[in-house]
Structure formats: C-alpha cells, structure tokens
Design a protein around this motif. Structure first.
Motif, PDB file in Angstrom:
ATOM      1  N   SER A  16       0.850  -1.181   0.000  1.00 10.56           N
ATOM      2  CA  SER A  16       0.000   0.000   0.000  1.00 10.56           C
ATOM      3  C   SER A  16       0.887   1.232   0.000  1.00 10.56           C
ATOM      4  O   SER A  16       2.037   1.197   0.430  1.00 10.56           O
ATOM      5  CB  SER A  16      -0.949   0.000   1.198  1.00 10.56           C
ATOM      6  N   PHE A  17       0.343   2.323  -0.505  1.00 12.86           N
ATOM      7  CA  PHE A  17       1.078   3.559  -0.660  1.00 12.86           C
ATOM      8  C   PHE A  17       0.324   4.675   0.038  1.00 12.86           C
ATOM      9  O   PHE A  17      -0.891   4.597   0.204  1.00 12.86           O
ATOM     10  CB  PHE A  17       1.227   3.893  -2.152  1.00 12.86           C
ATOM     11  N   PRO A  18       1.021   5.756   0.426  1.00 16.25           N
ATOM     12  CA  PRO A  18       0.308   6.878   1.032  1.00 16.25           C
ATOM     13  C   PRO A  18      -0.726   7.446   0.062  1.00 16.25           C
ATOM     14  O   PRO A  18      -0.475   7.553  -1.131  1.00 16.25           O
ATOM     15  CB  PRO A  18       1.405   7.909   1.301  1.00 16.25           C
ATOM     16  N   PHE A  19      -1.894   7.778   0.600  1.00 15.68           N
ATOM     17  CA  PHE A  19      -2.975   8.315  -0.212  1.00 15.68           C
ATOM     18  C   PHE A  19      -3.508   9.558   0.483  1.00 15.68           C
ATOM     19  O   PHE A  19      -4.020   9.487   1.589  1.00 15.68           O
ATOM     20  CB  PHE A  19      -4.092   7.277  -0.379  1.00 15.68           C
ATOM     21  N   TYR A  20      -3.372  10.703  -0.172  1.00 19.20           N
ATOM     22  CA  TYR A  20      -3.883  11.949   0.368  1.00 19.20           C
ATOM     23  C   TYR A  20      -5.313  12.102  -0.134  1.00 19.20           C
ATOM     24  O   TYR A  20      -5.550  12.225  -1.320  1.00 19.20           O
ATOM     25  CB  TYR A  20      -2.992  13.121  -0.043  1.00 19.20           C
ATOM     26  N   GLN A  21      -6.269  12.045   0.794  1.00 21.40           N
ATOM     27  CA  GLN A  21      -7.676  11.984   0.426  1.00 21.40           C
ATOM     28  C   GLN A  21      -8.206  13.277  -0.168  1.00 21.40           C
ATOM     29  O   GLN A  21      -9.213  13.268  -0.866  1.00 21.40           O
ATOM     30  CB  GLN A  21      -8.513  11.570   1.630  1.00 21.40           C
ATOM     31  N   SER A  22      -7.548  14.366   0.085  1.00 18.10           N
ATOM     32  CA  SER A  22      -7.993  15.617  -0.500  1.00 18.10           C
ATOM     33  C   SER A  22      -7.617  15.616  -1.977  1.00 18.10           C
ATOM     34  O   SER A  22      -6.480  15.315  -2.334  1.00 18.10           O
ATOM     35  CB  SER A  22      -7.309  16.792   0.204  1.00 18.10           C
ATOM     36  N   PRO A  23      -8.565  15.929  -2.863  1.00 23.76           N
ATOM     37  CA  PRO A  23      -8.231  15.965  -4.289  1.00 23.76           C
ATOM     38  C   PRO A  23      -7.140  16.989  -4.570  1.00 23.76           C
ATOM     39  O   PRO A  23      -7.025  18.001  -3.880  1.00 23.76           O
ATOM     40  CB  PRO A  23      -9.535  16.387  -4.965  1.00 23.76           C
ATOM     41  N   VAL A  24      -6.331  16.748  -5.560  1.00 23.93           N
ATOM     42  CA  VAL A  24      -5.269  17.658  -5.967  1.00 23.93           C
ATOM     43  C   VAL A  24      -5.855  18.597  -7.014  1.00 23.93           C
ATOM     44  O   VAL A  24      -6.313  18.160  -8.069  1.00 23.93           O
ATOM     45  CB  VAL A  24      -4.063  16.875  -6.535  1.00 23.93           C
ATOM     46  N   ALA A  25      -5.847  19.876  -6.721  1.00 25.17           N
ATOM     47  CA  ALA A  25      -6.472  20.862  -7.596  1.00 25.17           C
ATOM     48  C   ALA A  25      -5.687  21.032  -8.887  1.00 25.17           C
ATOM     49  O   ALA A  25      -4.467  21.144  -8.873  1.00 25.17           O
ATOM     50  CB  ALA A  25      -6.589  22.205  -6.880  1.00 25.17           C
ATOM     51  N   CYS A  26      -6.399  21.055 -10.000  1.00 21.96           N
ATOM     52  CA  CYS A  26      -5.781  21.347 -11.288  1.00 21.96           C
ATOM     53  C   CYS A  26      -5.911  22.832 -11.599  1.00 21.96           C
ATOM     54  O   CYS A  26      -5.327  23.320 -12.555  1.00 21.96           O
ATOM     55  CB  CYS A  26      -6.437  20.514 -12.403  1.00 21.96           C
ATOM     56  N   GLY A  27      -6.689  23.532 -10.793  1.00 18.76           N
ATOM     57  CA  GLY A  27      -6.856  24.978 -10.949  1.00 18.76           C
ATOM     58  C   GLY A  27      -6.173  25.656  -9.778  1.00 18.76           C
ATOM     59  O   GLY A  27      -4.996  25.459  -9.533  1.00 18.76           O
ATOM     60  N   ARG A  39      -3.951   4.950   3.547  1.00 17.36           N
ATOM     61  CA  ARG A  39      -3.167   4.007   2.752  1.00 17.36           C
ATOM     62  C   ARG A  39      -4.035   3.533   1.599  1.00 17.36           C
ATOM     63  O   ARG A  39      -5.235   3.338   1.739  1.00 17.36           O
ATOM     64  CB  ARG A  39      -2.716   2.809   3.591  1.00 17.36           C
ATOM     65  N   LEU A  40      -3.411   3.343   0.440  1.00 18.74           N
ATOM     66  CA  LEU A  40      -4.120   2.927  -0.758  1.00 18.74           C
ATOM     67  C   LEU A  40      -3.387   1.749  -1.374  1.00 18.74           C
ATOM     68  O   LEU A  40      -2.187   1.797  -1.600  1.00 18.74           O
ATOM     69  CB  LEU A  40      -4.181   4.087  -1.756  1.00 18.74           C
ATOM     70  N   SER A  41      -4.116   0.689  -1.640  1.00 18.48           N
ATOM     71  CA  SER A  41      -3.566  -0.483  -2.312  1.00 18.48           C
ATOM     72  C   SER A  41      -3.987  -0.411  -3.770  1.00 18.48           C
ATOM     73  O   SER A  41      -5.182  -0.434  -4.082  1.00 18.48           O
ATOM     74  CB  SER A  41      -4.108  -1.758  -1.661  1.00 18.48           C
ATOM     75  N   LEU A  42      -3.024  -0.296  -4.681  1.00 20.35           N
ATOM     76  CA  LEU A  42      -3.355  -0.164  -6.098  1.00 20.35           C
ATOM     77  C   LEU A  42      -4.045  -1.401  -6.647  1.00 20.35           C
ATOM     78  O   LEU A  42      -4.917  -1.293  -7.501  1.00 20.35           O
ATOM     79  CB  LEU A  42      -2.101   0.156  -6.905  1.00 20.35           C
ATOM     80  N   ASP A  43      -3.683  -2.589  -6.161  1.00 22.48           N
ATOM     81  CA  ASP A  43      -4.366  -3.784  -6.660  1.00 22.48           C
ATOM     82  C   ASP A  43      -5.831  -3.794  -6.227  1.00 22.48           C
ATOM     83  O   ASP A  43      -6.703  -4.196  -6.986  1.00 22.48           O
ATOM     84  CB  ASP A  43      -3.650  -5.070  -6.262  1.00 22.48           C
ATOM     85  N   GLN A  44      -6.134  -3.307  -5.035  1.00 22.76           N
ATOM     86  CA  GLN A  44      -7.533  -3.233  -4.612  1.00 22.76           C
ATOM     87  C   GLN A  44      -8.291  -2.176  -5.403  1.00 22.76           C
ATOM     88  O   GLN A  44      -9.470  -2.334  -5.701  1.00 22.76           O
ATOM     89  CB  GLN A  44      -7.636  -2.927  -3.119  1.00 22.76           C
ATOM     90  N   LEU A  45      -7.623  -1.102  -5.792  1.00 26.58           N
ATOM     91  CA  LEU A  45      -8.266  -0.031  -6.534  1.00 26.58           C
ATOM     92  C   LEU A  45      -8.470  -0.394  -8.011  1.00 26.58           C
ATOM     93  O   LEU A  45      -9.509  -0.125  -8.587  1.00 26.58           O
ATOM     94  CB  LEU A  45      -7.427   1.251  -6.449  1.00 26.58           C
ATOM     95  N   LEU A  46      -7.496  -1.053  -8.619  1.00 27.89           N
ATOM     96  CA  LEU A  46      -7.504  -1.268 -10.067  1.00 27.89           C
ATOM     97  C   LEU A  46      -7.953  -2.651 -10.508  1.00 27.89           C
ATOM     98  O   LEU A  46      -8.287  -2.835 -11.676  1.00 27.89           O
ATOM     99  CB  LEU A  46      -6.103  -1.005 -10.632  1.00 27.89           C
ATOM    100  N   VAL A  47      -7.956  -3.629  -9.615  1.00 29.94           N
ATOM    101  CA  VAL A  47      -8.276  -5.001  -9.996  1.00 29.94           C
ATOM    102  C   VAL A  47      -9.523  -5.451  -9.249  1.00 29.94           C
ATOM    103  O   VAL A  47      -9.504  -5.616  -8.035  1.00 29.94           O
ATOM    104  CB  VAL A  47      -7.087  -5.947  -9.702  1.00 29.94           C
TER     105      VAL A  47
END
Length: 143
Positions: A16-27, A39-47
């Motif tokens: 798992s990797f650090p996951f900042y829950q606040s969206p990252v602004a593009c503006g 914490r975010l697990s990419l396999d849980q998110l993508l698979v």
C-alpha cells in the motif's frame, strides 16, 4: 494496435502507498482543504477480479483516441462479458489486438480509435476470440 501479453503473478503480500484523500487541484488550490493521509492499495483499486485479471503492454497508436498510447500497461478482466462499445483484447486470426468491439445486427466489428485505421469487419472465415475487457490503462506522463 498489437498488444504484448505478459502474465504477471500477484505479489505475495499486498503493498500500500500513502494516499492523500484531499483531491489535488488542477486549478487554484483550496487553502482550507484537509490533507488527511490514508493508505491505498493499487491492486484493490484497479483489480476487481484478481483471479481473472491479466496485464498486457500496448504497442502502436491505433487506440490513441481512447487514451491508450504505445507502451501503456493495460489491465484486462477475463470475467467480464464483452459488450458493444467495450475495449477488448481479441485474438483475430492468430493475432492479439486491442480494439473497441462493436456489435451490429449480431455481427462483430473491431474499431480503432485513430482515423488512419479502418474498422475490421469480420467475415465468416475469420475466427475471433475475445480474451477480456480492458478495464484500466496506465501510462507514464514523462518520456
């Protein structure tokens, strides 16, 4: 576009990797946003279906209009039933392709997402085997 399949074994332990829950602004950034770390697990998110999932590397630019670039990593789910409009991995006459599946009057067509590549309209002599539905595309932003 041709794909190069590589069956990858899932890691023995989940990472798992650090996951900042606040969206990252593009503006303009919001100064009041909370920056909660989780914490975010990419396999849980993508698979969604690990036992039915495989990865492949895209080759070529025929699917650029769908956001699939040369060298992208594709996540393919074999458990999903391909529907008209899905992007699929298909074996056509012995060649693996990634294309958009279109079903018209019970006839299958494979469409590219690039104007230089005409649709593949299947004939009775051709054999099509859909290996799975592309569910995710991962590509680098830096070259």
């Amino acid at each position: 576009m041709i794909i190069t399949p590589k069956l990858l074994q899932p890691p023995s332990g989940k990472t798992s990797f650090p996951f900042y829950q606040s969206p990252v602004a593009c503006g303009f950034p919001s100064p009041a946003a909370d920056y909660l770390e989780d914490r975010l697990s990419l396999d849980q998110l993508l698979v969604q279906h690990p036992a039915a999932t495989f990865f492949a590397r895209a080759q070529g630019n025929s699917m650029i209009g769908a956001g699939i670039h040369d060298g992208d990593l594709l996540i393919i789910d074999r458990s999903l039933t391909a529907r008209s409009g899905d992007i699929v991995i298909a074996l056509l006459d012995g060649e693996l392709l990634v294309k958009r599946l279109k079903l018209n009057n019970k006839k299958a067509e494979l469409h590219s997402e690039h104007p230089d590549y005409p649709p593949v309209r299947l004939t009775a002599e051709q054999e099509l085997d859909v290996w799975g539905v592309v569910t995710q595309v991962i590509h680098e932003l830096r070259s």
